[in-house]
Design a protein around this motif. Structure first.
Motif, mmCIF file in Angstrom:
data_model
loop_
_atom_site.group_PDB
_atom_site.id
_atom_site.type_symbol
_atom_site.label_atom_id
_atom_site.label_comp_id
_atom_site.label_asym_id
_atom_site.label_seq_id
_atom_site.Cartn_x
_atom_site.Cartn_y
_atom_site.Cartn_z
ATOM 1 N N PHE A 79 10.604 -5.367 -5.685
ATOM 2 C CA PHE A 79 9.757 -4.236 -5.319
ATOM 3 C C PHE A 79 8.252 -4.722 -5.002
ATOM 4 C CE2 PHE A 79 13.575 -2.182 -4.543
ATOM 5 C CZ PHE A 79 13.551 -0.877 -3.937
ATOM 6 N N ASP A 80 7.924 -5.272 -6.288
ATOM 7 C CA ASP A 80 6.467 -5.774 -6.372
ATOM 8 C C ASP A 80 5.946 -6.548 -5.115
ATOM 9 O OD1 ASP A 80 3.965 -5.656 -7.920
ATOM 10 O OD2 ASP A 80 4.223 -7.919 -7.964
ATOM 11 N N VAL A 81 6.952 -7.594 -4.729
ATOM 12 C CA VAL A 81 6.585 -8.031 -3.422
ATOM 13 C C VAL A 81 6.517 -7.181 -2.193
ATOM 14 C CG1 VAL A 81 7.621 -10.055 -1.899
ATOM 15 C CG2 VAL A 81 7.562 -10.254 -4.214
ATOM 16 N N ARG A 82 7.443 -6.343 -2.046
ATOM 17 C CA ARG A 82 7.567 -5.329 -0.922
ATOM 18 C C ARG A 82 6.394 -4.436 -0.999
ATOM 19 N NH1 ARG A 82 14.149 -4.138 -0.186
ATOM 20 N NH2 ARG A 82 14.600 -5.819 0.449
ATOM 21 N N LEU A 83 5.928 -4.110 -2.286
ATOM 22 C CA LEU A 83 4.708 -3.259 -2.280
ATOM 23 C C LEU A 83 3.684 -4.020 -1.850
ATOM 24 C CD1 LEU A 83 3.273 -0.572 -3.140
ATOM 25 C CD2 LEU A 83 3.066 -1.514 -5.253
ATOM 26 N N LYS A 84 3.250 -5.011 -2.367
ATOM 27 C CA LYS A 84 2.226 -5.973 -1.706
ATOM 28 C C LYS A 84 2.276 -6.126 -0.236
ATOM 29 C CE LYS A 84 1.304 -7.719 -6.167
ATOM 30 N NZ LYS A 84 1.580 -9.020 -7.263
ATOM 31 N N LEU A 85 3.438 -6.173 0.395
ATOM 32 C CA LEU A 85 3.616 -6.265 1.926
ATOM 33 C C LEU A 85 3.061 -5.073 2.540
ATOM 34 C CD1 LEU A 85 6.989 -8.140 2.398
ATOM 35 C CD2 LEU A 85 4.658 -8.957 3.103
ATOM 36 N N LEU A 127 4.715 -4.724 -11.652
ATOM 37 C CA LEU A 127 5.093 -3.688 -10.725
ATOM 38 C C LEU A 127 4.353 -2.579 -11.196
ATOM 39 C CD1 LEU A 127 6.356 -2.644 -8.286
ATOM 40 C CD2 LEU A 127 8.770 -1.929 -9.599
ATOM 41 N N ALA A 128 4.593 -2.056 -12.252
ATOM 42 C CA ALA A 128 3.694 -0.898 -12.763
ATOM 43 C C ALA A 128 2.061 -0.902 -12.664
ATOM 44 C CB ALA A 128 3.789 -0.608 -14.574
ATOM 45 N N ARG A 129 1.546 -2.141 -12.918
ATOM 46 C CA ARG A 129 0.177 -2.481 -12.616
ATOM 47 C C ARG A 129 -0.081 -2.348 -11.144
ATOM 48 N NH1 ARG A 129 -1.709 -7.309 -16.898
ATOM 49 N NH2 ARG A 129 -1.237 -6.027 -18.480
ATOM 50 N N SER A 130 0.766 -2.979 -10.276
ATOM 51 C CA SER A 130 0.591 -2.860 -8.791
ATOM 52 C C SER A 130 0.530 -1.428 -8.244
ATOM 53 C CB SER A 130 1.906 -3.759 -8.175
ATOM 54 O OG SER A 130 1.672 -5.345 -8.534
ATOM 55 N N PHE A 131 1.348 -0.726 -8.762
ATOM 56 C CA PHE A 131 1.449 0.819 -8.303
ATOM 57 C C PHE A 131 0.324 1.592 -8.827
ATOM 58 C CE2 PHE A 131 6.014 0.621 -7.680
ATOM 59 C CZ PHE A 131 6.010 0.972 -6.370
ATOM 60 N N GLU A 132 -0.247 1.112 -10.247
ATOM 61 C CA GLU A 132 -1.659 1.733 -10.570
ATOM 62 C C GLU A 132 -2.802 1.261 -9.799
ATOM 63 O OE1 GLU A 132 -0.798 1.982 -15.243
ATOM 64 O OE2 GLU A 132 -1.207 0.245 -14.722
ATOM 65 N N ARG A 150 12.382 3.833 6.571
ATOM 66 C CA ARG A 150 11.207 3.782 6.458
ATOM 67 C C ARG A 150 10.686 4.467 5.432
ATOM 68 N NH1 ARG A 150 7.048 3.038 10.054
ATOM 69 N NH2 ARG A 150 8.255 3.027 11.933
ATOM 70 N N PHE A 151 9.840 3.787 4.579
ATOM 71 C CA PHE A 151 9.223 4.393 3.245
ATOM 72 C C PHE A 151 7.802 4.190 3.882
ATOM 73 C CE2 PHE A 151 13.090 2.209 2.181
ATOM 74 C CZ PHE A 151 13.628 2.955 1.422
ATOM 75 N N THR A 152 7.054 5.240 2.851
ATOM 76 C CA THR A 152 5.573 5.258 2.540
ATOM 77 C C THR A 152 5.535 4.707 1.336
ATOM 78 O OG1 THR A 152 5.526 7.351 1.525
ATOM 79 C CG2 THR A 152 5.218 7.511 3.760
ATOM 80 N N VAL A 153 4.339 4.234 0.813
ATOM 81 C CA VAL A 153 4.055 3.619 -0.412
ATOM 82 C C VAL A 153 4.649 4.713 -1.566
ATOM 83 C CG1 VAL A 153 2.512 2.975 -2.188
ATOM 84 C CG2 VAL A 153 2.478 1.975 0.127
ATOM 85 N N GLU A 154 4.298 6.028 -1.199
ATOM 86 C CA GLU A 154 4.646 6.977 -2.183
ATOM 87 C C GLU A 154 6.132 7.228 -2.114
ATOM 88 O OE1 GLU A 154 2.786 11.193 -3.442
ATOM 89 O OE2 GLU A 154 1.793 10.123 -2.098
ATOM 90 N N SER A 155 7.053 7.190 -1.109
ATOM 91 C CA SER A 155 8.193 7.508 -1.152
ATOM 92 C C SER A 155 8.941 6.341 -1.630
ATOM 93 C CB SER A 155 8.894 8.006 0.094
ATOM 94 O OG SER A 155 8.609 6.806 0.958
#
Length: 179
Positions: A79-85, A127-132, A150-155
């Motif tokens: 999820f950290d990889v996907r968030l960064k994408l 991951l926590a830091r990435s979301f922060e 489909r996801f938003t960063v928030e969802s």
């Protein structure tokens, strides 16, 4: 033999999970980093148990505590990889991930609990830091799963937090209290 989980869990974005008790729709984006850290601490505590017991499966088709912990570690990393994408690209398409194949290939049940505990905690903190670090304006950025979800960063944050919370319930039977 493991029975693959083919359920589409995106429904957790619409209503509380009656199994684990998490009300993901009620989770605020700002809560997610703390929830990730708290969940990781719970796994660290679980992994401090007897290594032989941690490897025991309650039934042949149900993962052991150690296997679930390996999965949660890998979810945090993925999820950290996907968030960064999502933050770097427009509408990235996430590569498929076969969690059951990964469990076999990576020999989850044979890994060392102390190492998994440390890796899980490290992955959770990253991951926590990435979301922060997500700017408010970027919360609406999107990413796509290959099945069309489909996801938003928030969802994506709310969807993510259900997984480790639910798996903690899977191994402890303790329901999540609060959002």
């Amino acid at each position: 033999m493991m029975i693959p989980d083919t359920k589409d869990w995106t429904w957790v974005l619409e209503r509380p999970c009656t199994e684990c008790g998490l009300d993901a729709p009620g989770v605020g984006f700002e809560q997610v980093p703390g929830m990730i850290r708290a969940n990781a601490a719970a796994w660290t505590e679980l992994l401090a148990g007897d290594p032989a017991v941690l490897r025991e499966r309650p039934r042949a088709e149900v993962w052991s505590v150690l296997e679930y912990a390996c999965h949660v570690r890998d979810v945090f990393r993925l999820f950290d990889v996907r968030l960064k994408l999502m933050l770097a690209e427009d509408d990235p398409l996430f590569a498929n991930w076969d969690q059951d194949a990964t469990a076999v290939e990576e020999r989850y049940g044979e890994q060392e609990a102390a190492v998994v505990s440390e890796e899980l905690a490290d992955g959770a903190e990253q991951l926590a830091r990435s979301f922060e670090a997500v700017p408010d304006a970027a919360r609406a950025r999107t990413g796509l799963r290959s099945d069309g979800a489909r996801f938003t960063v928030e969802s994506f944050a709310r969807y993510l937090i259900h997984d480790p919370v639910h798996h903690r319930y899977d191994v402890t039977g303790v329901m999540h209290v609060g959002s």
